[in-house]
Design a protein around this motif. Structure first.
Motif, mmCIF file in Angstrom:
data_model
loop_
_atom_site.group_PDB
_atom_site.id
_atom_site.type_symbol
_atom_site.label_atom_id
_atom_site.label_comp_id
_atom_site.label_asym_id
_atom_site.label_seq_id
_atom_site.Cartn_x
_atom_site.Cartn_y
_atom_site.Cartn_z
ATOM 1 N N ALA A 15 1.012 -0.991 0.117
ATOM 2 C CA ALA A 15 -0.021 0.087 -0.058
ATOM 3 C C ALA A 15 0.892 1.051 0.186
ATOM 4 C CB ALA A 15 -0.939 -0.009 1.366
ATOM 5 N N THR A 16 1.956 1.119 0.878
ATOM 6 C CA THR A 16 2.680 2.317 0.639
ATOM 7 C C THR A 16 3.456 2.440 -0.414
ATOM 8 O OG1 THR A 16 3.214 1.820 3.138
ATOM 9 C CG2 THR A 16 4.793 3.337 2.186
ATOM 10 N N ARG A 17 3.860 1.428 -0.915
ATOM 11 C CA ARG A 17 4.713 1.549 -2.255
ATOM 12 C C ARG A 17 3.970 2.039 -3.652
ATOM 13 N NH1 ARG A 17 8.899 -2.222 -3.004
ATOM 14 N NH2 ARG A 17 9.003 -1.382 -5.082
ATOM 15 N N ALA A 18 2.749 1.466 -3.583
ATOM 16 C CA ALA A 18 1.808 1.822 -4.763
ATOM 17 C C ALA A 18 1.176 3.204 -4.396
ATOM 18 C CB ALA A 18 0.682 0.776 -4.933
ATOM 19 N N PRO A 69 -4.420 2.988 -0.175
ATOM 20 C CA PRO A 69 -4.860 2.335 0.973
ATOM 21 C C PRO A 69 -4.945 0.750 0.933
ATOM 22 C CG PRO A 69 -6.437 4.215 0.586
ATOM 23 C CD PRO A 69 -5.500 3.718 -0.772
ATOM 24 N N PRO A 70 -4.618 0.015 1.931
ATOM 25 C CA PRO A 70 -4.815 -1.328 2.031
ATOM 26 C C PRO A 70 -6.280 -1.938 1.611
ATOM 27 C CG PRO A 70 -3.485 -0.877 3.717
ATOM 28 C CD PRO A 70 -4.025 0.493 3.275
ATOM 29 N N ARG A 114 -0.546 -15.723 -2.295
ATOM 30 C CA ARG A 114 -0.912 -15.837 -0.975
ATOM 31 C C ARG A 114 -0.127 -16.810 -0.043
ATOM 32 N NH1 ARG A 114 -5.957 -13.494 1.473
ATOM 33 N NH2 ARG A 114 -6.998 -12.912 -0.583
ATOM 34 N N GLY A 115 0.470 -16.490 0.939
ATOM 35 C CA GLY A 115 1.537 -17.032 1.790
ATOM 36 C C GLY A 115 0.711 -18.216 2.667
ATOM 37 N N ALA A 116 1.481 -19.118 3.169
ATOM 38 C CA ALA A 116 0.842 -20.144 3.939
ATOM 39 C C ALA A 116 0.096 -19.737 5.087
ATOM 40 C CB ALA A 116 2.054 -21.096 4.529
ATOM 41 N N ASN A 117 0.115 -18.669 5.415
ATOM 42 C CA ASN A 117 -0.715 -18.188 6.601
ATOM 43 C C ASN A 117 -1.923 -17.313 5.995
ATOM 44 O OD1 ASN A 117 0.713 -15.828 5.366
ATOM 45 N ND2 ASN A 117 1.640 -15.335 7.322
ATOM 46 N N GLY A 118 -2.188 -17.463 4.715
ATOM 47 C CA GLY A 118 -3.247 -16.850 4.130
ATOM 48 C C GLY A 118 -2.895 -15.252 3.884
ATOM 49 N N TYR A 119 -2.064 -14.674 4.259
ATOM 50 C CA TYR A 119 -1.705 -13.250 3.943
ATOM 51 C C TYR A 119 -1.222 -13.227 2.504
ATOM 52 C CZ TYR A 119 -0.779 -12.208 8.847
ATOM 53 O OH TYR A 119 -0.912 -11.867 10.316
ATOM 54 N N ARG A 120 -1.827 -11.963 2.072
ATOM 55 C CA ARG A 120 -1.535 -11.473 0.615
ATOM 56 C C ARG A 120 0.064 -11.170 0.582
ATOM 57 N NH1 ARG A 120 -6.330 -9.636 1.920
ATOM 58 N NH2 ARG A 120 -8.071 -9.939 0.469
ATOM 59 N N SER A 121 0.599 -11.852 -0.662
ATOM 60 C CA SER A 121 1.807 -11.589 -0.954
ATOM 61 C C SER A 121 2.105 -10.808 -2.099
ATOM 62 C CB SER A 121 2.672 -12.928 -0.938
ATOM 63 O OG SER A 121 4.083 -12.829 -1.130
ATOM 64 N N PHE A 122 2.698 -9.749 -2.129
ATOM 65 C CA PHE A 122 2.985 -8.760 -3.463
ATOM 66 C C PHE A 122 4.264 -8.693 -3.814
ATOM 67 C CE2 PHE A 122 -0.564 -7.411 -1.070
ATOM 68 C CZ PHE A 122 -1.500 -6.823 -1.863
ATOM 69 N N SER A 123 4.694 -9.075 -5.366
ATOM 70 C CA SER A 123 5.717 -8.876 -5.950
ATOM 71 C C SER A 123 5.823 -7.687 -6.592
ATOM 72 C CB SER A 123 5.703 -10.114 -6.988
ATOM 73 O OG SER A 123 4.702 -9.546 -7.991
ATOM 74 N N GLU A 124 7.111 -7.489 -7.098
ATOM 75 C CA GLU A 124 7.408 -5.994 -7.716
ATOM 76 C C GLU A 124 6.525 -5.866 -8.873
ATOM 77 O OE1 GLU A 124 9.649 -3.601 -6.867
ATOM 78 O OE2 GLU A 124 9.855 -4.824 -5.048
ATOM 79 N N THR A 125 6.111 -7.082 -9.652
ATOM 80 C CA THR A 125 4.941 -6.880 -10.711
ATOM 81 C C THR A 125 3.774 -6.301 -10.197
ATOM 82 O OG1 THR A 125 6.134 -8.550 -11.900
ATOM 83 C CG2 THR A 125 4.075 -7.969 -12.610
ATOM 84 N N HIS A 126 3.633 -6.806 -9.102
ATOM 85 C CA HIS A 126 2.137 -6.534 -8.155
ATOM 86 C C HIS A 126 2.155 -4.989 -7.988
ATOM 87 C CE1 HIS A 126 1.491 -10.852 -7.299
ATOM 88 N NE2 HIS A 126 0.783 -10.648 -8.298
ATOM 89 N N HIS A 141 3.912 -2.700 -9.582
ATOM 90 C CA HIS A 141 3.971 -1.971 -10.742
ATOM 91 C C HIS A 141 2.444 -1.790 -11.056
ATOM 92 C CE1 HIS A 141 8.178 -2.758 -12.074
ATOM 93 N NE2 HIS A 141 8.184 -1.595 -11.561
ATOM 94 N N LYS A 142 1.691 -2.835 -11.166
ATOM 95 C CA LYS A 142 0.156 -2.915 -11.580
ATOM 96 C C LYS A 142 -0.475 -1.922 -10.518
ATOM 97 C CE LYS A 142 -0.440 -7.661 -13.437
ATOM 98 N NZ LYS A 142 -1.190 -8.563 -13.560
ATOM 99 N N LEU A 143 -0.084 -1.919 -9.391
ATOM 100 C CA LEU A 143 -1.084 -1.061 -8.426
ATOM 101 C C LEU A 143 -0.578 0.288 -8.636
ATOM 102 C CD1 LEU A 143 -0.568 -3.359 -5.228
ATOM 103 C CD2 LEU A 143 -2.684 -2.835 -6.170
#
Lengths: 127, 127
Positions: B7-10, B13-14, B30-42, B44-46
């Motif tokens: 959110a900060t990078r893009a 707001p979350p 998604r990580g094993a804990n269910g958390y969203r996981s964002f790559s650099e590509t994500h 960029h899109k955001l």
DNA sequence: ATAGGGCTTCCAGTCACTGGAAGGTCAAGA
DNA sequence: TCTTGACCTTCCAGTGACTGGAAGCCCTAT
């Protein structure tokens, strides 16, 4: 007068008039058949609302303005304050849109708009 | 990267990022804990989405633009068409707001704004 | 072990209508 | 008198793009 004529006279859709009654902006009379019945006074108020909404005032501002309109002991300063606040918001919005327009105009002018994939607009969005 | 850093990078707001996922604009891992996981590509899109929204494009326009952004075989004409259509709408909105502003400015200038009830603004709304 | 912060989902609310469904009422014509 | 069609009623749901809040799980530091 029934709602469709009131709507025509006031320059508002019947649905909107029903909505205004719902939220307490106006209170038409009711005939024995349950139909709403609008007097000339109602029409004046509806017309006032249509004009105020047309100038972009929020429904809540309209409520305030209508109360002032009906209050013969009002101070014009109260009306002016509402209008000035709204004017400031409009000017802020114009400034925001103008900035968007300027940026978009530049991007659109820079784009060839042909069959090739190269696109300054997308580059501009990417930054 | 977790959602708050994304959110900060893009610059969004979350909540908005979750909403964009909801409506299928972006699909983070998604990580094993269910958390969203964002790559650099994500990111960029955001960021692209944040810019496009900032220029007033609708979310549906953003969907189209994002698809074109990702399609290396796009024609820049398709991008330009979306931008021009949007530009026309912005210009229409500016014209509308400018007309409101002009009318309101006149009314505000005509109003004494004192303790007396006489008010050109209300008269103008009454017509 | 606990405290806090961050993450998840889901539901409701925003604003000002607008569309549509289901059903009651009215006036004109056969 | 009956029917037709236009009008009226209420109520519910949807619009756009989020935003706030509740309930509850997860992670890290102490």
């Amino acid at each position: 007068m029934n709602i469709s004529e009131a709507a025509t006279r006031a320059g508002l859709p019947p649905k909107t008039i029903r909505y205004y009654e719902d939220i307490g902006l106006i209170t038409p009379d009711r005939g024995a058949n349950g139909y709403r019945s609008f007097s000339e006074t109602h029409i004046h108020k509806l017309h006032f609302l249509a004009r105020a909404r047309g100038l972009g005032f929020s429904v809540e501002d309209c409520r305030t303005l209508l109360a002032l309109y009906e209050d013969s002991g009002r101070a014009s300063a109260d009306v002016k304050a509402v209008a000035q606040e709204h004017l400031a918001q409009i000017e802020a919005k114009i400034a925001e849109l103008t900035a968007m327009r300027d940026t978009l105009t530049d991007l659109v002018h820079a784009c060839a708009g042909d069959h090739r994939p190269d696109c300054p607009i997308l580059k501009g969005l990417e930054q």
